[in-house]
Design an enzyme around this catalytic site. Structure first.
Site, PDB file in Angstrom:
ATOM      1  N   CYS A  96       0.932  -1.185   0.018  1.00 18.42           N
ATOM      2  CA  CYS A  96      -0.008   0.003  -0.162  1.00 18.42           C
ATOM      3  C   CYS A  96       0.972   1.468  -0.060  1.00 18.42           C
ATOM      4  O   CYS A  96       0.410   2.183  -0.700  1.00 18.42           O
ATOM      5  CB  CYS A  96      -1.052   0.151   1.151  1.00 18.42           C
ATOM      6  SG  CYS A  96      -2.097   1.431   1.274  1.00 18.42           S
ATOM      7  N   CYS A 192      -6.117  -2.530   7.992  1.00 18.36           N
ATOM      8  CA  CYS A 192      -7.108  -1.551   7.957  1.00 18.36           C
ATOM      9  C   CYS A 192      -8.404  -2.153   7.317  1.00 18.36           C
ATOM     10  O   CYS A 192      -9.559  -1.868   7.472  1.00 18.36           O
ATOM     11  CB  CYS A 192      -6.611  -0.381   7.254  1.00 18.36           C
ATOM     12  SG  CYS A 192      -6.302  -0.665   5.479  1.00 18.36           S
TER      13      CYS A 192
END
Length: 351
Positions: A96, A192
């Protein structure tokens, strides 16, 4: 006064909030930006969005929200699922950082006139003889340089990391003194996109095809029990094996062809060499191969001394001074020279 335009990724937590506060105090023109990455499509906004917006309001800085849920799912979550399907243990935060936060987001804000992009990562960027260098945070317990080790010096030139010299209690104290409402907000410890699910719950919802039960085998091929799906296990894991044995058993390997989990004793887990893929050297070139460096095989691992060899393929082998256990394909081998992070490479296998 710096008078430079800087965007700060506001997650809704205390670290990014204090980063924005410190940069504003230093004279930067600060703008907050929040990426919606994984809330359900039906939600107009999550608690993180609300908290981030409130931080911007308290700091009196411009704020915007970008809906990148589709991008995040296709570029990060789908990659995570694919790596699990290959029998490896992925690190989606590193991916990410490469593709979303310090890739596409920087391109977006740079096109809007930004000079820098900042975050609440605990790491330091210092000037070296050859250019900017990535160093560990002063507070080693919070150091996050491992997660940034696949980035390049070019990226670091437009990155600011205000928290590298602080300990977490200091950051919370700064937030409290400034009256920021997120000062005592609990840190997020899970990926997340799990959003309250454990990994099994997540995979049953989004990739149930990966959870095929199969045999648990010892080193001689004897059947000991049944696993619940190979992605639920990682090298060195003991919990969840659930088979009776005279001594504790640990995951040694995942046999994709047979859909089998192979287990063994703790003393079988240690290896003296690590094969990793083509490395990302932050400086753009390989370090002196005649030196001994420190390597980390995961973010929370202690550094281990090793020499490096670059193969004709471009892959590297780290020869460890002392054997390490739990070397896991899909994780990353980060290389350090003292506090300076030289780069990283995806682990292929122990040897």
């Amino acid at each position: 006064m710096h008078n430079k335009l800087i965007y700060v990724g506001l997650s809704g937590g205390v670290d990014s909030a204090v980063s924005a506060l410190l940069l504003k105090q230093q004279g930067y023109q600060v703008r907050g930006i929040h990426l919606r990455l994984w809330e359900p499509e039906t939600e107009p906004g999550s608690e993180d969005v609300i908290k981030a917006a409130r931080v911007a309001e308290q700091l009196q800085i411009p704020f915007e929200v970008m809906d990148w849920r589709e991008k995040f799912r296709s570029e990060v979550v789908e990659t995570y699922i694919q790596v699990l399907g290959r029998g490896q243990t992925p690190n989606p935060c590193i991916h990410c950082n490469q593709t979303i936060k310090w890739g596409a987001l920087w391109e977006q804000v740079h096109a809007s006139g930004a000079d820098y992009l900042a975050s609440g990562h605990y790491a330091r960027l210092l000037a070296g003889q050859q250019g900017v260098e990535l160093h560990k945070a002063i507070n080693l317990a919070k150091d996050q340089s491992y997660f940034l080790a696949m980035l390049t010096r070019q990226t670091f030139r437009h990155m600011l990391l205000p928290l590298g010299g602080f300990a977490k209690p200091q950051v919370r104290a700064i937030a409290a003194e400034a009256g920021l409402e997120v000062a005592s907000r609990k840190d997020s410890e899970d990926l997340c996109f799990l959003k309250g699910l454990d990994q099994e719950g997540f995979l049953r919802r989004y990739a149930p095809h990966l959870l095929q039960p199969g045999p648990i085998l010892d080193g001689s091929g004897n059947l000991l029990g049944e696993h619940r799906g190979l992605p639920l296990y990682t090298i060195g894991q003991r919990k969840g094996i659930c088979v009776a044995a005279e001594a504790p058993l640990y995951v040694m390997a995942k046999d994709l062809a047979a859909n089998a989990l192979r287990v063994g004793r703790a003393d079988e887990l240690a290896h003296s060499k690590i094969l990793a893929g083509r490395p990302n050297w932050i400086s753009g070139k390989a370090p002196d191969l005649g030196k001994i460096y420190q390597v980390k095989i995961r973010a929370a691992a202690l550094p281990a001394s090793a020499s490096l060899q670059i193969l004709a393929s471009g892959d590297i082998i780290a020869s460890l001074e002392k054997p390490l256990r739990d070397i896991t394909a899909g994780q990353y081998l980060a290389v350090y020279d003292g506090d300076c992070c030289l780069g990283s490479a995806a682990i292929i296998e122990p040897r």
